[in-house]
Design a protein around this motif. Structure first.
Motif, mmCIF file in Angstrom:
data_model
loop_
_atom_site.group_PDB
_atom_site.id
_atom_site.type_symbol
_atom_site.label_atom_id
_atom_site.label_comp_id
_atom_site.label_asym_id
_atom_site.label_seq_id
_atom_site.Cartn_x
_atom_site.Cartn_y
_atom_site.Cartn_z
ATOM 1 N N ASP A 194 -9.397 -2.471 1.524
ATOM 2 C CA ASP A 194 -9.841 -2.479 0.483
ATOM 3 C C ASP A 194 -7.648 -2.284 0.175
ATOM 4 N N ALA B 228 -6.380 -5.052 -1.914
ATOM 5 C CA ALA B 228 -5.551 -4.703 -3.708
ATOM 6 C C ALA B 228 -4.321 -6.041 -3.482
ATOM 7 N N GLN C 112 -2.712 -7.743 -6.568
ATOM 8 C CA GLN C 112 -1.534 -8.381 -7.180
ATOM 9 C C GLN C 112 -0.135 -9.016 -6.980
#
Lengths: 178, 436, 966
Positions: free
Chosen positions: C201, C205, C209
């Protein structure tokens, strides 16, 4: 001449004559006699005084030996020499040892019988002087022979031949020694 | 009378000594040798790749291997029992059929002996059942029925050949004396051991022959029972039964007699031996087959009664054998071993070559089916239903069966051509006694 | 492994040398090369290595590189406490080391201990510290060790199916990095199945980004899609449920299988059995409402077969009965009694809906739980362990995008959508339409074939990572061996794309360094040792039924001839284990089918259509159709067909190729679990292979059932009169007790036994012939009416009879008794008469009809247990009570100069069992656990009347209690 002689052979063409011949020869005092017949001839054998060994006893003895060896081996090997817990059964499971014991006993008896027979009959002996007698092969067919061996104390070729002739054979021949 | 004697033994001696074998014989031998080839093939494959080539599995760990074994042992035992009894009873019939009854026994036991070895997972280690000083000093486990069987089968081979050979010695001598070609003469001469028909030899020969014949009797009873024990002593409900040895002995007897009848007919017809195997002989044989068939029938009834009175598991197992997947084998066995021979009540049936042959075959087949029903049918209903399965044989197994039959036939054919199929000295003896 | 090229020592800066942790690398190390040439000249150049040389090499390489097995340079962190490291005094080389790690199933973790020796994993056990395991395992965890050595696993990168070197792969990744950076990810799509992994995760992420234009898709093909929706409708928020069955007096399951398929199934089974064993409380009740017979249903006190379409109505009736005291007239007859039970149990009842159930059913279940006040006692709500997938991140969205041509690059991480994506998406074709598709997969599967690039994915036992369990607790994943094949983990690939050092350990550490800050080192080490991160359990969250909630109105169901239900497979799960021979040959708990699947239908339904087991049918749903053989399964819901997933793989490998039929072909995105359709017989037959044909419970009491209040198994007394004198067993006398009331038939013991004892796989033909080799089998019996029968499971292994019939008939002393009463099998003495099997009333002996150990299905030597002999052709084999474990314990005890402790010896089956049905120990010791169990009145000997005096005895099953109970 006598030296090169194994004996004298008289050839008969019926068993009855042979049986008589054997009788007469015994009466005449001959001891080293041999009779040949294409099939078992009990009277002649009696005449020659040949008795069967107590084969049964011998076989029974052998059977006993074989049995004890077999049972002993089973007991010793499974219970003494290398004891193993097999299915929680006793090491000396005698009932289970019996069948093989019986069988092997029979085996020993059988083999002992054969050996005794061969030993007593002096077989195997592939060569024998009587085979040299012309026409002897018919001894396994339909002829009957009486042989007086030269080892007999009374053996003297001429007298012996004459005696044989008196038995009414079809022929009398010399059995060369070899 | 001399000529008469000649007349008797000549045809017998003719067969072995004749160098020009009949075409039929050659064809028959060729056929059976082909089957032997098949045997070699299937044996080889089974040993090379493993018994996985057969239909065996868990729980059906035994298939044709043990069926054929029990069957061949039955042939052997029935025949030797018959032969031995004839010798002992000095029965006229013995002159006629003894020799090849013994031959059947010998060849049967040879065929049988193959299976205990090849059926092993690791056949090359078969000798481990013999007590020899092995690595780690492990010994055989003598409580096992299989070790009993090892002793039984080897003793059987030895003793049967003894009985056979002792009977043969004088005839081998006859052949030696009648042989024209020196090589043949040497051959027979060697095995005749120098037999010279001395009246003294005859005495011991007769005694020995008789005694070995006597020994055969207990041996085959034990042998046949041992085969039965291999099954009866296990926990498998259909087998776990004290009457099984009796069943094996009786069925073995009818099987052996039928085999003798079959071969008697074939020899009589093939080698034109009518004077030696006369109508009285085959008649007597037929009656014996009929009688033992009746005994077998009685045993089937007894089996049913015993099973139905036994504990539930055994009853279930029996009912499954009789009405389950393999019921056909059971009923075919009954038909072939018990019902078919009943035709022998009929005189013309006892006289017909064809029927004799057919009956011989049917009874033999019947006993094989009986073994199948017992072994395979027995496996099917064990204690745990989770392991209830089925068994289907493979071609390899079939090859083994047919192959051993071929081996048996080949041996018989060679025997009929190289050795007197009927005891010559016995014939002479009879003929002498007839005149006396 | 030698056929893969040697590696450039870190050509690309972003791929530092340490990324390629593999033997090849080490082989290249000049010192090792020199050493090898000196020591093993033949091995250094060997084309393919045999096991011994491989072991030597591993050992040598590790030694030279200064790596103790599974430790040292980043392989694992500090050595786990469970196993003393090589270089510490006290460790005996040749004794196994244990590595604690986590294995994934449907995105959730199960903690396991990997038993390794000389750096070679060969057995997997449960991790007692892990809540989803409690020391037990399931078949899939057990089988992972075989997958690790799968000869068909992907070994080199592929481009359009052609083999490429890792340098090529490096160049590809480099270009990808530049492309991503250039367009900020525009046109790129990432496909990563939902997994409860904090590190993943975190990386995702970071990717989002870093490349905001890229789109992510996190499908969860097996997720209980209805559950979240149901929770949102009932509570207004998504939650996961964590049941605590130790507290439950009444468990009502609506579909699913809490003992096999539901999240935390091992734990649920364990808790359930713990509750049953708890003598203080009355026996709990388990009521199963289900369409397909399940293990839970088989074990249930009451089982209610229902067509899938009727389940919601049933649940609704219950809710109505509880909430409004108004049971609908047309409700199922069982509802009334069940209501009474629910009311009585109150907060100590729990209703659990299966993963295949629609949202409405889940909502009703939650509502009932809430109404009964079960939350807080028998069940807890936590934040979803696996975040729900928003629609725009699901597969259909991706499919649309590809169809619309918006996708220029597609990265598939570990998934196999070409096989298991909804059939209506026809995903394989879509992937081919993408200009550049990169697939990271363990095997060269269907998706690998469809993608332009394929990269080998490393096995879970070879890489670092972390996984949340069903209750949110985090377990670390760490390597148990060096990589057998140069390969990447998903984490490492993502890191590579992010331009970070793709070092699994660093990535994992980074995730937790953020959280733990100062005391990171201690906690990290601790977590690696224990396999679990303490205190990481998800907090319980209070939930309340929305006041305005009311059951969704039930539109009248469209009439359908047939309900079609897709289910996971008890052997192959979702198909990812298709190439695992152990699992292919594992008899399914209820059908005992092996090497294939079948469409399960009820006998009466089959009779109505004139079908019998093995008949080929065509199942038709909408315009899709699939041909499948039918299997008549007693207790199956009428007019319903269950299609087990996971078979019919087109490119799974040599083992799994085209075994069974592919049920995914009917599975659509709209209704992934339940749909309706028709079936038409095709008129032809196929042979379905099964290891047990007869179902009926035998007349004589093989399987015994006692009533809870009078638990007396009866049967013959322990000692029947015997002709044979007793053998005395001085010292130890090993024995076993099997609790039939505990056995749920999950098969974990069967595979555990296979893995521990090198039990060979024989293949479909041989099993069809009845030659499977499993030492431990689970007999399955049915009783009662075929519409809804009772089902009984009975593990059967060698009973080690004291009066063993098998031994007496062996002519060569190949099977004899040991001094401690074990029924020993002496392989090298066996000549293979097979008569021992004749005389075994339990038929537990297995025979090597062929040379199975060198057949192509035999596991690679590396996967074999080095402590257990390989059996050659023509010898008999069977359960040994794990004699190697007995001896290990004995040696240990002798070293420590003490007697063997009770419970010190744990057989493989016992260790794997979730419900502790097996107990092994010394029956000479009055106080040993097994002796105590054998003194219980429930104890009986199977076929005890034969007086073989088995050392293994059973504890009779306890009959169902309460309403409709026995």
């Amino acid at each position: 001449m006598a030296a090169v002689l194994f004996g004298l052979a008289a050839e008969f063409d019926t068993p009855e004559r042979l049986v008589q011949a054997v009788e007469r020869a015994r009466e005449a005092g001959y001891t080293k006699l041999e009779a040949f017949s294409p099939f078992p001839l009990k009277q002649a054998a009696d005449g020659l005084g040949e008795r069967a060994l107590p084969l049964f006893v011998i076989a029974a003895g052998a059977a006993l030996v074989g049995a004890s060896i077999q049972y002993g081996a089973q007991f010793y090997l499974n219970a003494v020499d290398y004891p193993l817990n097999v299915g929680g059964r006793p090491l000396h499971s005698w009932p289970a040892f019996i069948p093989a014991t019986l069988i092997v006993a029979i085996l020993w008896a059988g083999v002992a019988t054969l050996l005794t027979f061969l030993f007593r009959a002096g077989l195997p002996r592939l060569h024998h002087p009587v085979f040299a007698v012309p026409g002897f092969e018919r001894a396994s067919e339909d002829r009957f022979f009486l042989v007086i061996e030269h080892g007999d104390p009374q053996f003297e070729p001429q007298r012996c031949a004459a005696f044989l002739e008196s038995l009414g054979p079809s022929t009398v021949r010399e059995v060369p020694a070899s | 009378m001399s000529s008469q004697a000649q007349a008797f033994t000549t045809p017998l001696a003719e067969a072995p000594l004749n160098s020009r074998f009949g075409l039929a014989w050659r064809l028959a031998l060729l056929a059976s040798l082909l089957l032997v080839g098949l045997l070699v093939l299937t044996l080889g494959a089974s040993i090379f790749w493993g018994v996985g080539l057969w239909g065996v599995n868990i729980p059906f760990v035994w298939g044709f291997d043990l069926i054929n074994y029990a069957w061949w042992v039955g042939v052997a035992n029935g025949a030797s029992l018959f032969a031995a009894i004839l010798v002992l009873r000095q029965h006229d019939l013995r002159t006629a059929v003894n020799r090849f009854a013994e031959a059947i026994a010998l060849f049967g036991v040879i065929c049988a002996g193959l299976f205990p070895i090849v059926h092993l997972g690791r056949p090359w280690l078969f000798y481990w059942v013999f007590p020899y000083p092995a690595t780690y000093h492990v010994w055989p486990q003598f409580r096992s029925t299989l070790t009993w069987d090892f002793w039984a089968i080897s003793t059987h081979v030895i003793l049967t050949s003894l009985l056979w050979y002792i009977g043969l010695i004088p005839d081998l001598a006859t052949l030696r004396d009648r042989a024209r070609r020196p090589r043949v003469q040497k051959f027979y001469g060697f095995f005749a051991l120098g037999w010279r028909n001395s009246v003294r030899h005859w005495v011991h020969h007769q005694a020995a022959h008789r005694l070995v014949a006597i020994l055969i009797l207990p041996l085959i009873l034990i042998m046949q029972s041992t085969v039965a024990f291999e099954f009866a002593s296990t926990l498998i409900p259909a087998w776990h039964d004290t009457r099984l040895p009796l069943h094996f002995v009786a069925t073995g007897l009818v099987q052996g007699l039928a085999a003798v009848l079959l071969v008697a007919w074939l020899l009589r017809w093939g080698l034109r031996l009518e004077p030696f195997i006369d109508d009285r002989d085959v008649d007597l044989l037929s009656w014996l087959v009929l009688a033992s068939a009746l005994v077998t029938g009685f045993l089937y009834l007894d089996e049913a009664a015993a099973a139905l009175l036994a504990e539930p598991m055994q009853t279930t197992a029996f009912l499954n054998r009789v009405f389950g997947d393999y019921a056909a084998f059971y009923w075919m066995a009954v038909l072939c071993c018990v019902l078919a021979p009943q035709i022998l009540w009929w005189k013309r049936a006892r006289r017909s070559v064809l029927l004799g042959v057919i009956l011989g075959l049917s009874v033999s087949a019947g006993v094989w089916l009986d073994r199948f029903s017992i072994i395979v049918g027995g496996f099917q209903r064990d204690y745990l239903p989770s392991m209830w399965r089925s068994y289907s044989p493979t071609w390899t197994e079939a090859g083994l069966l047919v192959g051993t039959i071929g081996l048996f036939a080949a041996l018989l054919l060679l025997f009929a051509r190289t050795l007197p199929a009927v005891s010559m000295f016995e014939s002479r003896h009879d003929e002498h006694e007839d005149r006396a | 492994m030698n056929d893969s090229p040697p590696f450039s020592s870190g050509s690309a800066p972003s791929a530092p040398r340490r990324l390629w942790r593999s033997l090849e690398e080490l082989q290249d190390a000049p010192d090792l090369q020199a050493w090898l040439d000196a020591e093993f000249p033949n091995i250094a150049r060997a084309g393919s290595m045999d096991r011994r040389s491989w072991l030597r090499l591993v050992g040598a390489s590790l030694a030279l590189a200064g790596l103790p097995a599974c430790s040292g340079e980043g392989a694992v962190g500090d050595p786990p406490l469970l196993s003393p490291p090589e270089h510490l005094p006290g460790h005996v080389p040749g004794t196994p080391l244990f590595v604690a790690t986590s294995l994934e199933l449907a995105g959730l973790g199960r903690g396991v201990l990997v038993k390794t020796q000389e750096g070679r994993p060969f057995k997997i056990e449960g991790n007692p510290l892990h809540p989803a395991s409690l020391g037990a395992t399931d078949v899939w965890a057990q089988a992972e060790v075989l997958s690790l050595y799968d000869p068909d696993r992907s070994r080199t990168p592929l481009q359009q199916g052609a083999e490429r070197t890792w340098e090529d792969a490096e160049r590809l990744l480099a270009t990808m990095r530049t492309e991503l950076a250039f367009g900020r990810g525009k046109g790129w799509r990432f496909l990563l199945p939902q997994t409860a992994s904090p590190t993943l995760d975190r990386l995702v992420a970071a990717m989002r980004q870093g490349f905001p234009e890229a789109r992510w898709h996190r499908p969860a093909p097996l997720a209980p899609s209805g559950a979240q929706a149901g929770a949102i409708s009932a509570f207004g928020r998504a939650v996961d449920l964590v049941p605590d069955l130790t507290q439950a007096d009444l468990v009502l399951t609506l579909g699913g299988d809490i003992f096999l398929f539901e999240p935390g199934h091992i734990r649920l089974a364990a808790d359930w059995q713990a509750r049953r064993r708890n003598r203080e409380k009355p026996l709990p009740r388990l009521v199963a409402v289900e369409s397909t017979p399940s293990l839970a249903g088989a074990r249930a006190d009451q089982r209610i077969p229902l067509r899938p379409r009727l389940v919601e109505g049933f649940a609704h009736a219950l809710w109505a009965g509880l909430a409004q005291n108004a049971v609908p007239a047309e409700a199922h007859p069982a509802v009334a009694t069940l209501l009474a039970e629910l009311r009585r149990a109150g907060p100590r009842a729990v209703v659990l809906a299966g993963r295949e159930q629609p949202a409405a059913v889940h909502a009703l279940a939650l509502a009932i739980n809430a109404h009964l006040g079960a939350f807080g006692t028998t069940v807890h709500a936590i934040e979803p362990v696996v975040a729900p997938t928003p629609p725009e991140e699901d597969l259909p969205a991706l499919a649309e995008a590809i169809t619309a041509g918006e996708v220029s690059g597609l990265v598939i991480l570990g998934a196999n959508p070409a096989y298991d994506a909804p059939a209506d998406l026809d995903f394989g074709r879509l992937v081919r339409r993408v200009p550049l598709s990169v697939h990271l997969g363990f095997g060269r599967d269907e998706t690998a074939a469809a993608s332009t690039w394929h990269l080998p994915k490393c096995h879970p036992l070879e890489s670092f990572g972390d996984l949340r369990a069903f209750d949110g607790i985090v377990g670390f994943r760490q390597p148990a061996c060096v990589r057998l094949v140069p390969s990447l983990s998903p984490e490492e690939l993502l890191a590579n794309l992010l331009g970070q050092a793709p070092d699994g350990r660093e990535l994992l550490a980074a995730t937790w360094a953020e959280q733990w800050g100062a005391d990171f080192d201690i906690r990290f080490t601790r977590a690696l040792e224990d396999g679990v991160v303490e205190g990481s359990a998800a907090p319980r969250i209070p939930v309340a039924l929305r006041p305005d909630w009311s059951p969704a109105p039930r539109p009248p169901l469209p009439p359908a001839e047939l309900d079609i239900l897709f289910s996971l497979d008890p052997s192959l799960w979702d198909g990812s284990y298709a190439n695992n021979a152990w699992l292919q040959e594992l008899p399914k708990p209820l059908t005992k089918q092996v090497w294939g699947n079948a469409a399960l239908i009820a006998p009466e339904t089959a009779a109505a259509r004139g079908l019998s087991t093995g008949d080929l049918i065509e199942v038709i749903a909408g315009e899709r159709r699939v041909a499948a053989p039918v299997w008549l399964l007693p207790g199956h819901a009428p007019d319903t067909v269950t299609l087990p997933l996971g078979y019919g793989r087109e490119s799974a490998g040599a083992v799994g190729w085209r075994v069974g039929f592919d049920a995914y072909l009917l599975r659509t995105a709209a209704d992934p679990w339940i749909t309706s359709g028709t079936l038409t017989p095709l008129g032809s037959q196929v042979e379905l292979i099964s290891t047990q044909h007869h179902h009926a419970l035998p007349g004589h009491a093989v399987f015994r059932i006692v009533s809870a209040d009078r638990p007396d198994a009866g049967g013959p007394p322990a000692k029947l009169p015997s002709l044979y004198p007793e053998w005395r067993y001085e010292g130890h006398a090993w024995g076993m007790s099997i609790d039939l009331d505990a056995c749920i038939g999950c098969n974990a013991c069967v595979i555990a036994c296979q893995a521990e004892n090198n039990v060979m796989v024989v293949g479909p033909e041989e099993v069809a012939r009845g030659r499977e080799m499993h030492w431990l089998r689970i007999d399955r019996y049915h009783g009662g009416a075929p519409e809804n029968p009772d089902t009984f499971f009975q593990p059967v292994l060698c009973m080690h009879c004291e009066k063993a019939p098998c031994e007496v008939v062996c002519p060569v002393n190949a099977t004899v008794h040991s001094a401690e009463g074990l029924n020993d099998m002496v392989y090298n003495r066996c000549v293979g008469t097979r008569t021992c099997s004749n005389n075994c009333p339990y038929k537990v002996r297995r025979f090597n009809f062929f040379d199975y150990s060198s057949a192509e299905l035999a596991p690679p030597d590396d996967a074999l247990n080095p402590h257990v002999t390989i059996r050659e052709r023509g010898v008999m084999e069977k359960c040994t009570y794990c004699i190697q474990r007995i001896w290990t314990a004995r040696t240990q005890a002798n070293v420590e100069n003490r007697p063997i402790r009770d419970g010190e010896i744990v057989t493989a089956c016992q260790q794997a069992c979730p419900t502790q049905a097996f107990r092994f120990g010394d029956v000479n010791d009055e106080n040993s656990a097994v002796s105590r169990l054998k003194r219980e009145p429930r104890d009986y000997a199977m076929l005890g009347e034969l007086n073989t005096q088995p050392r293994t005895t059973y504890l009779a099953r306890i009959a169902p209690t309460g309403e409709n109970g026995g």
